[in-house]
Design an enzyme around this catalytic site. Sequence first.
Site, PDB file in Angstrom:
ATOM      1  N   ASP A  18       0.862  -1.158   0.000  1.00 39.96           N
ATOM      2  CA  ASP A  18       0.000   0.000   0.000  1.00 39.96           C
ATOM      3  C   ASP A  18       0.915   1.230   0.000  1.00 39.96           C
ATOM      4  O   ASP A  18       2.104   1.130   0.333  1.00 39.96           O
ATOM      5  CB  ASP A  18      -0.889  -0.035   1.245  1.00 39.96           C
ATOM      6  CG  ASP A  18      -1.746   1.196   1.397  1.00 39.96           C
ATOM      7  OD1 ASP A  18      -2.382   1.605   0.407  1.00 39.96           O
ATOM      8  OD2 ASP A  18      -1.770   1.758   2.500  1.00 39.96           O
TER       9      ASP A  18
ATOM     10  N   ASP B 136      -0.080   5.102   1.014  1.00 38.86           N
ATOM     11  CA  ASP B 136      -0.276   6.010   2.144  1.00 38.86           C
ATOM     12  C   ASP B 136      -0.332   5.231   3.457  1.00 38.86           C
ATOM     13  O   ASP B 136      -1.159   4.327   3.615  1.00 38.86           O
ATOM     14  CB  ASP B 136      -1.588   6.785   1.982  1.00 38.86           C
ATOM     15  CG  ASP B 136      -1.609   7.615   0.712  1.00 38.86           C
ATOM     16  OD1 ASP B 136      -1.244   8.793   0.771  1.00 38.86           O
ATOM     17  OD2 ASP B 136      -1.997   7.068  -0.339  1.00 38.86           O
TER      18      ASP B 136
END
Length: 228
Positions: free
Chosen positions: A16, A18
């Site tokens: 991922d 953020d």
Amino acid sequence: MTSEAHQSPYHGVFFDLDGTLADTAPDLVAATNLLLEVRNQPLKPYDILRPCASAGARGLIEGAFGITPAHPDFIGLRDEFMANYERGLLVDSTLFDGIEHLLNQMDDAKLPWGIITNKSERFTNPLIKLMGLHDRSIATVSGDTTPHSKPHPEPILHAARIANIDPAKSIYVGDDIRDVIAGKAAGMQTVAAAYGYCGCKEPPEAWGADYIIRHPLDLLQIIFPKRE
């Protein structure tokens, strides 16, 4: 697959963005507080809004204004937020401590890695270019790259197809329960990044991930287990 990559039991590692690779909350929170500032409303403390960054504009607007996407004001606030964020995409955002070393170790071992995020391409592509990640990532999939976003597995499966890597021989790392749900549905091993934003009500221990890490460099012990 090169022999060097066989130092790892995995053929690929996906992240991922953020709250996992990059600490983007400072600029996301700034874009949110600007919404409050122009409306002469009190700014929200950073520590209050930081966990909301996992859910992007939806989570941040809910954290700041207490409204959901069903509210008639949401669309206007979301569009204004996105304009704010686009103007300040990389002001105070940085890679998390240890990420650069982690990525260097994978690059040195020729272990491919990629990025799968719910952030839209409008922000993902310029941000990772500015952070020096674009040319290093074997596959970058954003929230609007496919018809689905996480927790649907399609973005993860799409990244695996681009990279020509078997999902069953891959691992996905994220700081939200949606990452674990999506990774498992795609057939990958999953890692909960407990150092990230972890914005949902359930703690990382309750997400059902295969592993939990408290610091990015903890991942090295998982992807490069020591041989006896």
